[in-house]
Design an enzyme around this catalytic site. Structure first.
Site, mmCIF file in Angstrom:
data_model
loop_
_atom_site.group_PDB
_atom_site.id
_atom_site.type_symbol
_atom_site.label_atom_id
_atom_site.label_comp_id
_atom_site.label_asym_id
_atom_site.label_seq_id
_atom_site.Cartn_x
_atom_site.Cartn_y
_atom_site.Cartn_z
ATOM 1 N N LYS A 171 0.835 -1.210 0.000
ATOM 2 C CA LYS A 171 0.000 0.000 0.000
ATOM 3 C C LYS A 171 0.873 1.265 0.000
ATOM 4 O O LYS A 171 0.538 2.270 -0.648
ATOM 5 C CB LYS A 171 -0.924 -0.011 1.218
ATOM 6 C CG LYS A 171 -1.757 1.230 1.415
ATOM 7 C CD LYS A 171 -2.820 1.449 0.343
ATOM 8 C CE LYS A 171 -3.537 2.781 0.565
ATOM 9 N NZ LYS A 171 -4.576 3.053 -0.418
ATOM 10 N N LYS A 239 0.167 11.420 5.681
ATOM 11 C CA LYS A 239 0.481 10.286 6.566
ATOM 12 C C LYS A 239 1.118 9.149 5.748
ATOM 13 O O LYS A 239 2.153 8.593 6.114
ATOM 14 C CB LYS A 239 -0.805 9.798 7.236
ATOM 15 C CG LYS A 239 -0.704 8.406 7.835
ATOM 16 C CD LYS A 239 -2.074 7.752 8.059
ATOM 17 C CE LYS A 239 -2.938 7.647 6.844
ATOM 18 N NZ LYS A 239 -3.538 6.407 6.480
HETATM 19 P P1 NAD Z 1 -12.248 8.935 7.608
HETATM 20 O O1 NAD Z 1 -11.556 9.896 8.490
HETATM 21 O O2 NAD Z 1 -13.348 9.387 6.719
HETATM 22 O O3 NAD Z 1 -12.823 7.716 8.487
HETATM 23 C C1 NAD Z 1 -12.247 7.232 9.660
HETATM 24 C C2 NAD Z 1 -13.377 7.041 10.684
HETATM 25 O O4 NAD Z 1 -12.844 6.447 11.867
HETATM 26 C C3 NAD Z 1 -14.033 8.362 11.108
HETATM 27 O O5 NAD Z 1 -15.440 8.263 10.932
HETATM 28 C C4 NAD Z 1 -13.649 8.510 12.574
HETATM 29 O O6 NAD Z 1 -14.675 9.134 13.362
HETATM 30 C C5 NAD Z 1 -13.470 7.066 12.969
HETATM 31 N N1 NAD Z 1 -12.612 6.870 14.135
HETATM 32 C C6 NAD Z 1 -11.408 7.428 14.404
HETATM 33 N N2 NAD Z 1 -10.926 6.970 15.569
HETATM 34 C C7 NAD Z 1 -11.842 6.099 16.040
HETATM 35 C C8 NAD Z 1 -11.923 5.292 17.192
HETATM 36 N N3 NAD Z 1 -10.962 5.323 18.113
HETATM 37 N N4 NAD Z 1 -13.000 4.491 17.358
HETATM 38 C C9 NAD Z 1 -13.992 4.478 16.446
HETATM 39 N N5 NAD Z 1 -13.989 5.227 15.320
HETATM 40 C C10 NAD Z 1 -12.927 6.029 15.134
HETATM 41 O O7 NAD Z 1 -11.105 8.233 6.751
HETATM 42 P P2 NAD Z 1 -11.261 7.345 5.430
HETATM 43 O O8 NAD Z 1 -11.066 8.212 4.246
HETATM 44 O O9 NAD Z 1 -12.458 6.465 5.534
HETATM 45 O O10 NAD Z 1 -9.923 6.461 5.566
HETATM 46 C C11 NAD Z 1 -9.796 5.383 6.493
HETATM 47 C C12 NAD Z 1 -8.487 4.655 6.203
HETATM 48 O O11 NAD Z 1 -8.519 4.146 4.867
HETATM 49 C C13 NAD Z 1 -7.247 5.545 6.311
HETATM 50 O O12 NAD Z 1 -6.180 4.807 6.831
HETATM 51 C C14 NAD Z 1 -6.985 5.918 4.855
HETATM 52 O O13 NAD Z 1 -5.630 6.233 4.642
HETATM 53 C C15 NAD Z 1 -7.432 4.671 4.129
HETATM 54 N N6 NAD Z 1 -7.893 4.848 2.742
HETATM 55 C C16 NAD Z 1 -8.716 5.878 2.392
HETATM 56 C C17 NAD Z 1 -9.128 6.010 1.062
HETATM 57 C C18 NAD Z 1 -10.020 7.146 0.605
HETATM 58 O O14 NAD Z 1 -10.115 7.356 -0.616
HETATM 59 N N7 NAD Z 1 -10.666 7.882 1.480
HETATM 60 C C19 NAD Z 1 -8.707 5.072 0.101
HETATM 61 C C20 NAD Z 1 -7.916 4.015 0.496
HETATM 62 C C21 NAD Z 1 -7.508 3.911 1.818
#
Ligand code: NAD
Length: 292
Positions: A171, A239
């Site tokens: 990744k 990050k």
């Molecule tokens: P996001 O911030 O939209 O979602 C993360 C969620 O986790 C939030 O709703 C937050 O409230 C929740 N959260 C944080 N700490 C928490 C805890 N202790 N307990 C419960 N809930 C908690 O982020 P995202 O865009 O959905 O990304 C999530 C992961 O996936 C990241 O690591 C990101 O790098 C990866 N990712 C994102 C994408 C994208 O296009 N958005 C694509 C591939 C990978």
């Protein structure tokens, strides 16, 4: 029926969890801000009020959280996943985190009789909504096979790439390629605009040749419109480039272009643009060119 405890219902997690519910899994979701779990309940899942409640009866736990400290906290807390899940449960971390943290968590989970996989995803919000993510999985072959029924619902390309942590290493490479490609597409768009070329026509023909890529296909239209609604936030990409540059240094590998793009992404975050989609790198190219 397989029960899935789903922790982290953000941009990616909510549609992934909703797709699992639509496919017939019993999905129990928890998010730190409660409204998200209620949204899952409206889409066929169930809302939990704590991590422990979400994972207690789960055969499979999926986490989709922002960063390494979040995943570590949710897994290792006194009332976290490792303390609350039943022995033998599969724990699939789909977040993008440091490979060494994934390895540490896999070992700690195994001590508690849990089967932990790192399964970071690529494909963006649309891929999560469509259930077409690419998933790079680290862990034992047996556990990866056991996870397939769940992974097959949220993804289309699911590849076992090696032992614990290997998914995160792949990744990191993915994020290097994506950031570099966005930067080059941004530079090409600003360049074309400066020459007064019809950029929509240009993007169409570029996408059909050797320069064709997924960023041109999926992000260029938003970039031309200056629509930087996330999607994937620059602060998350920041990050990921930190992970990639650290892992490159650890391996003694030089990534000059990747490092330059990492600095441009860092600049966007430092000046307060971390909440924009990563295609927002275009703004910086425009400003550096005196064209903003
Ligand atoms: P996001 O911030 O939209 O979602 C993360 C969620 O986790 C939030 O709703 C937050 O409230 C929740 N959260 C944080 N700490 C928490 C805890 N202790 N307990 C419960 N809930 C908690 O982020 P995202 O865009 O959905 O990304 C999530 C992961 O996936 C990241 O690591 C990101 O790098 C990866 N990712 C994102 C994408 C994208 O296009 N958005 C694509 C591939 C990978």
């Amino acid at each position: 029926m397989t029960t899935v405890g789903f922790i982290g219902l953000g941009i990616m997690g909510l549609p992934m969890a909703a797709n699992l519910a639509a496919a017939g899994f019993d999905v129990v979701g928890y998010n730190r801000s409660k409204g998200k779990a209620d949204q899952l309940a409206e889409r066929g899942g169930r809302a939990a009020g704590s991590v422990a409640e979400a994972v207690r009866d789960a055969d499979v736990v999926v986490t989709m959280l922002p960063d390494s400290p979040d995943v570590r906290a949710v897994m290792l807390a006194e009332d976290g996943v490792f303390a609350s899940a039943k022995a033998g449960a599969l724990v699939i971390d789909a977040s993008t985190i440091r490979p060494d943290v994934s390895r540490e968590l896999a070992a700690a989970g195994a001590e508690r009789g849990l089967r932990v996989l790192d399964a970071p995803v690529s494909g963006g919000e649309q891929g999560a909504i469509d259930g077409t993510l690419s998933i790079m999985v680290g862990g034992s072959a047996e556990d990866v096979e056991a996870a397939r029924p769940v992974l097959d619902v949220v993804g289309r390309t699911i590849v076992h790439v090696g032992p614990a942590g290997a998914g995160q290493t792949v990744k990191a490479a993915n994020q290097l390629i994506v950031a570099g490609t966005i930067e080059l597409v941004a530079e090409a768009i600003v360049f074309l605009e400066a020459h007064g070329v019809d950029t929509e026509a240009a993007v169409q023909v570029l996408a059909g040749g050797l320069a064709g890529n997924a960023i041109l296909d999926r992000k260029a239209a938003g970039m031309l419109d200056r629509n930087f609604t996330p999607g994937f936030r620059l602060e998350l990409h920041h990050k990921d480039l930190g992970i990639a540059t650290a892992a490159a240094r650890e391996a003694g590998v030089v990534i000059p272009l990747g490092s330059a793009v990492a600095q441009l992404v860092a600049a966007m975050v430092a000046r307060g643009d971390g909440g924009l989609d990563h295609s927002g790198l275009l703004k910086l190219v425009e400003e550096l060119s005196g064209r903003a």
